[in-house]
Design a protein around this motif. Sequence first.
Motif, PDB file in Angstrom:
ATOM      1  N   THR A 153       0.730  -1.165   0.123  1.00 40.03           N
ATOM      2  CA  THR A 153      -0.007  -0.076  -0.023  1.00 40.03           C
ATOM      3  C   THR A 153       0.955   1.103   0.152  1.00 40.03           C
ATOM      4  OG1 THR A 153      -0.351   0.010   2.468  1.00 40.03           O
ATOM      5  CG2 THR A 153      -1.986  -0.989   1.466  1.00 40.03           C
TER       6      THR A 153
ATOM      7  N   LYS B 112      -2.373  10.209 -10.977  1.00 41.52           N
ATOM      8  CA  LYS B 112      -3.582  10.172 -10.697  1.00 41.52           C
ATOM      9  C   LYS B 112      -4.531  11.036 -11.346  1.00 41.52           C
ATOM     10  CE  LYS B 112      -2.843   8.771  -5.983  1.00 41.52           C
ATOM     11  NZ  LYS B 112      -3.090   8.998  -4.717  1.00 41.52           N
TER      12      LYS B 112
ATOM     13  N   ALA C 243      -5.796   6.620  -8.680  1.00 44.20           N
ATOM     14  CA  ALA C 243      -4.614   6.105  -9.349  1.00 44.20           C
ATOM     15  C   ALA C 243      -4.683   5.843 -10.709  1.00 44.20           C
ATOM     16  CB  ALA C 243      -3.980   4.948  -8.555  1.00 44.20           C
TER      17      ALA C 243
ATOM     18  N   SER D 227      -3.374  -3.932  -9.472  1.00 44.85           N
ATOM     19  CA  SER D 227      -3.433  -2.915  -8.566  1.00 44.85           C
ATOM     20  C   SER D 227      -4.563  -2.009  -9.307  1.00 44.85           C
ATOM     21  CB  SER D 227      -2.103  -1.865  -9.319  1.00 44.85           C
ATOM     22  OG  SER D 227      -0.921  -2.736  -8.729  1.00 44.85           O
TER      23      SER D 227
ATOM     24  N   ASN E 218      -7.541  -0.182  -6.717  1.00 46.45           N
ATOM     25  CA  ASN E 218      -7.740   1.182  -6.781  1.00 46.45           C
ATOM     26  C   ASN E 218      -9.135   1.518  -7.293  1.00 46.45           C
ATOM     27  OD1 ASN E 218      -5.189   2.291  -5.663  1.00 46.45           O
ATOM     28  ND2 ASN E 218      -4.291   1.708  -7.622  1.00 46.45           N
TER      29      ASN E 218
ATOM     30  N   THR F  68      -3.284   4.582  -1.947  1.00 44.59           N
ATOM     31  CA  THR F  68      -3.204   3.801  -3.112  1.00 44.59           C
ATOM     32  C   THR F  68      -2.760   2.577  -3.011  1.00 44.59           C
ATOM     33  OG1 THR F  68      -3.010   6.003  -4.211  1.00 44.59           O
ATOM     34  CG2 THR F  68      -2.184   4.207  -5.238  1.00 44.59           C
ATOM     35  N   TYR F  69      -3.365   1.602  -3.725  1.00 44.98           N
ATOM     36  CA  TYR F  69      -3.038   0.115  -3.544  1.00 44.98           C
ATOM     37  C   TYR F  69      -2.214  -0.529  -4.627  1.00 44.98           C
ATOM     38  CZ  TYR F  69      -6.093  -0.125   0.417  1.00 44.98           C
ATOM     39  OH  TYR F  69      -6.638  -0.022   1.592  1.00 44.98           O
TER      40      TYR F  69
END
Length: 272
Positions: free
Chosen positions: A21, A91, A96, A108, A112, A269-270
Motif C-alpha cells: 500500500t 492520478k 490512481a 493494482s 484502486n 493507493t493500492y
Amino acid sequence: MSPDDETYGAPGAGGSGQTRTRLPDRGEGPRRPGRSSARSTVAVVGIVVLLLAAIAFANRGGDEAPSGRPEADRPDTAPTAATGTRPVDGKNHGIATGHARDAQGAQSAAANFAVALGSAEMFDKERRSQVLRTIFVPSTVARFEAELTKAYSPTFHQAVGLNDDGTAPEGYTFVSRTTPIGTKATDTGNDRATVEVWCSGLLGLAGENSTRPVVNSWFTITLDLEWTDGDWKIAAHSQREGPTPVPGDNRASTAEDMAEAVEGYGGFTYAR
C-alpha cells in the motif's frame, strides 16, 4: 516515508502473491471493527451495477503470479511484501492511473477502482461522473451513469440517512469506504484481465443519535478489465458476499471517535 516511496508493507510468512500500500493522499478514516451481519444488508455502495446492491440497505435494512518477472527474481513470500513493478505513474481526479500492462498492474488497478467506487464521493452526482469517466471503458460510461442516476435517487438517499441531494445532515459525518484486503488475477491476456478483489467495507452516518450507525461488511468484487487508452478500464463486474471472518471482541467506538477517524485518517493507493 513520502507518498512517492515505492516499497510498502512488512515481509512475513505467506504465499507468492505480494501486496503493498502507498501512503494516504487525502484525509479519510480507517476501517473499524463492525458487524458483518448488519453491513451485509448494505451490500456495498461502490461499484456501478454493484453499487445498485447498496439499495438493499434501504430495502432490506490459484492466484496468478505477476507477469514480467522470472519466478526466481520475485521476493520469496509474504502477502504484505512489495513486488518490483511501480504501481502507478499518476492520478486523475484523485484516482490512481497509469497501471502496468501486466497481471500486477491489473490487480493494482482493480484494487484502486474498488476504493474509488466504494467511496462517499459516489453519492455526489458530479464526482460520480468523474469517477466513471476515469475508470470505465468509454463505451459503457453513459449506460452506467444513467443507471446510477436512477439508483442514487432522493428516496435512496433518505433511506441511508442522507439529505435528498446526497449530503450528510448537519452534525453528522457520512462514511462510505472500501478497503481491499487482497487481489487475485484469475485470467489475464495482453489487453484483458479478470481480477477478484476481496474487500471490507464501511457504510453509515457517524453522529450522536444516528439511526444509521457505521457498520462493516465483507465481499469479493470480480472485475473484467480491458486495456484502453493506456490504462486498465472496467468493462464488466460482479460481486459476492464474503469471505467473512468471525467478528472480534472490540468495543464499538463512539460516534465522535468514528467521525474524527474518518476525517483525520487518509486512504491509500493500492498496488500488487
